[in-house]
Design an enzyme around this catalytic site. Structure first.
Site, PDB file in Angstrom:
ATOM      1  N   ASP A 146       0.993  -1.031   0.010  1.00 50.15           N
ATOM      2  CA  ASP A 146       0.141  -0.021   0.107  1.00 50.15           C
ATOM      3  C   ASP A 146       0.932   1.068   0.137  1.00 50.15           C
ATOM      4  O   ASP A 146       2.127   1.022   0.145  1.00 50.15           O
ATOM      5  CB  ASP A 146      -0.927  -0.017   1.328  1.00 50.15           C
ATOM      6  CG  ASP A 146      -1.800   1.227   1.641  1.00 50.15           C
ATOM      7  OD1 ASP A 146      -2.370   1.694   0.480  1.00 50.15           O
ATOM      8  OD2 ASP A 146      -1.905   1.731   2.533  1.00 50.15           O
ATOM      9  N   SER A 147       0.315   2.545  -0.119  1.00 51.96           N
ATOM     10  CA  SER A 147       0.953   3.546   0.060  1.00 51.96           C
ATOM     11  C   SER A 147       1.803   3.886   1.247  1.00 51.96           C
ATOM     12  O   SER A 147       2.541   4.314   1.559  1.00 51.96           O
ATOM     13  CB  SER A 147       0.269   4.743  -0.484  1.00 51.96           C
ATOM     14  OG  SER A 147      -0.800   4.863   0.547  1.00 51.96           O
TER      15      SER A 147
ATOM     16  N   CYS B 297      -4.717  -1.550  -1.573  1.00 52.89           N
ATOM     17  CA  CYS B 297      -4.983  -0.038  -1.568  1.00 52.89           C
ATOM     18  C   CYS B 297      -5.772   0.108  -2.910  1.00 52.89           C
ATOM     19  O   CYS B 297      -5.772  -0.569  -3.886  1.00 52.89           O
ATOM     20  CB  CYS B 297      -3.300   0.461  -2.251  1.00 52.89           C
ATOM     21  SG  CYS B 297      -3.815   2.280  -2.741  1.00 52.89           S
ATOM     22  N   ASN B 298      -6.972   0.733  -2.774  1.00 56.35           N
ATOM     23  CA  ASN B 298      -7.995   0.812  -3.652  1.00 56.35           C
ATOM     24  C   ASN B 298      -7.498   1.780  -4.531  1.00 56.35           C
ATOM     25  O   ASN B 298      -7.818   1.724  -5.912  1.00 56.35           O
ATOM     26  CB  ASN B 298      -9.128   1.529  -3.087  1.00 56.35           C
ATOM     27  CG  ASN B 298      -9.782   0.652  -1.960  1.00 56.35           C
ATOM     28  OD1 ASN B 298     -10.793  -0.278  -2.379  1.00 56.35           O
ATOM     29  ND2 ASN B 298      -9.605   0.558  -0.412  1.00 56.35           N
TER      30      ASN B 298
ATOM     31  N   CYS C  21     -11.181   3.268   1.188  1.00 56.97           N
ATOM     32  CA  CYS C  21      -9.498   3.336   1.181  1.00 56.97           C
ATOM     33  C   CYS C  21      -9.108   2.574   2.380  1.00 56.97           C
ATOM     34  O   CYS C  21      -9.658   2.485   3.481  1.00 56.97           O
ATOM     35  CB  CYS C  21      -9.250   4.963   1.594  1.00 56.97           C
ATOM     36  SG  CYS C  21      -7.889   5.275   2.192  1.00 56.97           S
ATOM     37  N   THR C  22      -8.231   1.799   2.101  1.00 54.38           N
ATOM     38  CA  THR C  22      -7.833   0.739   3.175  1.00 54.38           C
ATOM     39  C   THR C  22      -7.329   1.312   4.472  1.00 54.38           C
ATOM     40  O   THR C  22      -7.531   0.866   5.386  1.00 54.38           O
ATOM     41  CB  THR C  22      -6.622   0.003   2.492  1.00 54.38           C
ATOM     42  OG1 THR C  22      -5.567   0.591   2.289  1.00 54.38           O
ATOM     43  CG2 THR C  22      -7.168  -1.034   1.450  1.00 54.38           C
ATOM     44  N   HIS C  23      -6.751   2.446   4.417  1.00 53.67           N
ATOM     45  CA  HIS C  23      -6.396   3.216   5.760  1.00 53.67           C
ATOM     46  C   HIS C  23      -7.670   3.358   6.587  1.00 53.67           C
ATOM     47  O   HIS C  23      -7.415   3.428   7.879  1.00 53.67           O
ATOM     48  CB  HIS C  23      -5.745   4.692   5.378  1.00 53.67           C
ATOM     49  CG  HIS C  23      -4.490   4.828   4.917  1.00 53.67           C
ATOM     50  ND1 HIS C  23      -3.984   4.394   3.902  1.00 53.67           N
ATOM     51  CD2 HIS C  23      -3.199   4.992   5.648  1.00 53.67           C
ATOM     52  CE1 HIS C  23      -2.835   4.572   3.819  1.00 53.67           C
ATOM     53  NE2 HIS C  23      -2.333   5.129   4.727  1.00 53.67           N
TER      54      HIS C  23
ATOM     55  N   TYR D 183      -0.585   8.463  -2.421  1.00 46.53           N
ATOM     56  CA  TYR D 183      -1.362   7.967  -3.615  1.00 46.53           C
ATOM     57  C   TYR D 183      -2.408   8.844  -4.414  1.00 46.53           C
ATOM     58  O   TYR D 183      -2.490   9.149  -5.294  1.00 46.53           O
ATOM     59  CB  TYR D 183      -1.683   6.432  -3.917  1.00 46.53           C
ATOM     60  CG  TYR D 183      -0.402   5.853  -4.194  1.00 46.53           C
ATOM     61  CD1 TYR D 183       1.053   6.047  -4.099  1.00 46.53           C
ATOM     62  CD2 TYR D 183      -0.615   4.308  -4.014  1.00 46.53           C
ATOM     63  CE1 TYR D 183       1.770   5.075  -3.820  1.00 46.53           C
ATOM     64  CE2 TYR D 183       0.182   3.320  -4.081  1.00 46.53           C
ATOM     65  CZ  TYR D 183       1.516   3.845  -4.070  1.00 46.53           C
ATOM     66  OH  TYR D 183       2.665   2.928  -3.994  1.00 46.53           O
ATOM     67  N   GLY D 184      -3.327   9.204  -3.187  1.00 45.13           N
ATOM     68  CA  GLY D 184      -4.662   9.593  -3.358  1.00 45.13           C
ATOM     69  C   GLY D 184      -4.884  11.116  -4.042  1.00 45.13           C
ATOM     70  O   GLY D 184      -5.653  11.560  -4.602  1.00 45.13           O
TER      71      GLY D 184
HETATM   72  N1  DGL Z   1      -4.757   3.388   0.983  1.00 45.05           N
HETATM   73  C1  DGL Z   1      -4.818   3.986   0.067  1.00 45.05           C
HETATM   74  C2  DGL Z   1      -6.380   3.351  -0.702  1.00 45.05           C
HETATM   75  O1  DGL Z   1      -6.671   2.354  -0.245  1.00 45.05           O
HETATM   76  C3  DGL Z   1      -4.428   5.051  -0.638  1.00 45.05           C
HETATM   77  C4  DGL Z   1      -3.874   6.197   0.526  1.00 45.05           C
HETATM   78  C5  DGL Z   1      -3.298   7.269  -0.157  1.00 45.05           C
HETATM   79  O2  DGL Z   1      -2.048   7.116  -0.325  1.00 45.05           O
HETATM   80  O3  DGL Z   1      -3.759   8.251  -0.540  1.00 45.05           O
HETATM   81  O4  DGL Z   1      -6.531   3.990  -1.598  1.00 45.05           O
END
Ligand code: DGL
Length: 275
Positions: free
Chosen positions: A9-10, A73-74, A186-188, A41-42
């Site tokens: 993931d990021s 990571c979505n 978002c996985t976070h 990433y977002g």
């Molecule tokens: N955890 C990530 C997701 O599921 C991305 C978070 C990010 O880097 O912006 O999209």
């Protein structure tokens, strides 16, 4: 040496996914990569996310010869799953997308919301998922990059009030849209599921949905198939792996304390920078 299952993931978002997969595959070894240097990433362009995601899967494949790679990571999945599979056709790659299908089934008012990164909320991929699985529902898409940042940097140091304040905008917008189901896209955000529920005002109802169980089951299927085909990489069935599960970062050292904290809480050993 047993072939591990690699997650990336990021940042720290993929950890609850690894945890769910480990429960289904306790004899396997797990490697986790948080692309700290690429985070977040977002807020990046699809091209930039694609380049980072391809770099991550190639590095994991080269270093660990994993039996499968899980894109936990979505955002990376929505914009780069095809690019990753094209760059690495020899390793099964499992993606993570917002759990739109169960959300549509659970919604009694046929209004659902997805909270994701800005990039993932805007992607046509999400609209296609909604057309396919939630055509009878009204969908509200919420991008919340501030919450991603909060979780990555402050999750364990913030006060309970700060945590509630961090999730409140998404909860309020969801309820204002009349939705009764919120997809954690978002996985976070899985790290804060309890806070989302705590932020729902008394007398209101909101159900949370995420994809961790579905992804873990898909990982188990893919690993079983790959192991049957190659006959390699398994110590599954022979008890727990003797080697520790490891967490890597990208970018220059040091391995900051907050990442060490995440690693230990999820049963991983901090292992430095992968590239
Ligand atoms: N955890 C990530 C997701 O599921 C991305 C978070 C990010 O880097 O912006 O999209």
């Amino acid at each position: 040496m047993a072939q591990p299952i690699a997650f990336f993931d990021s940042g720290v978002g993929g950890l609850p996914y690894l945890e769910a997969a480990r429960r289904l595959l306790p004899g396997r070894r797990f490697i986790y990569l948080a692309d700290r240097a690429g985070f977040p990433y977002g807020t990046k362009t699809p091209q930039a996310v694609q380049a980072l995601a391809v770099q991550a899967v190639l590095a994991l494949a080269t270093r660990f010869q994993p039996v499968a790679i899980v894109v936990a990571c979505n955002t990376a999945t929505e914009v780069a799953i095809d690019a990753m599979r094209a760059a690495l056709p020899t390793v099964p790659i499992v993606g993570t997308v917002p759990a739109i299908k169960p959300a549509a089934a659970f919604s009694s008012v046929k209004r659902i919301a997805v909270v994701a990164t800005q990039r993932a909320a805007e992607e046509p991929y999400l609209l296609r998922l909604a057309e396919q699985w939630a055509a009878d529902c009204q969908l509200t898409r919420l991008g919340d990059g501030a919450l991603v940042d909060f979780i990555e940097r402050r999750l364990f140091t913030a006060s309970p009030e700060e945590r509630l304040a961090a999730v409140r905008p998404a909860v309020e917008k969801t309820l204002a849209a009349g939705a009764d189901v919120l997809v954690l896209g978002c996985t976070h955000f899985l790290h804060m599921a309890a806070d989302f529920l705590a932020a729902v005002p008394a007398g209101r109802h909101l159900r949370l949905v995420d994809s961790r169980q579905g992804v873990a089951q898909q990982v188990a299927r893919v690993v079983e198939r790959a192991t049957a085909e190659t006959g390699s990489g398994a110590d599954a069935g022979s008890g727990a792996s003797a080697e520790p599960d490891l967490m890597f970062l990208t970018g220059p050292e040091p391995f900051e304390a907050r990442y060490e904290d995440f690693a230990r809480r999820f049963g991983l050993e901090p292992a430095g920078s992968l590239y």
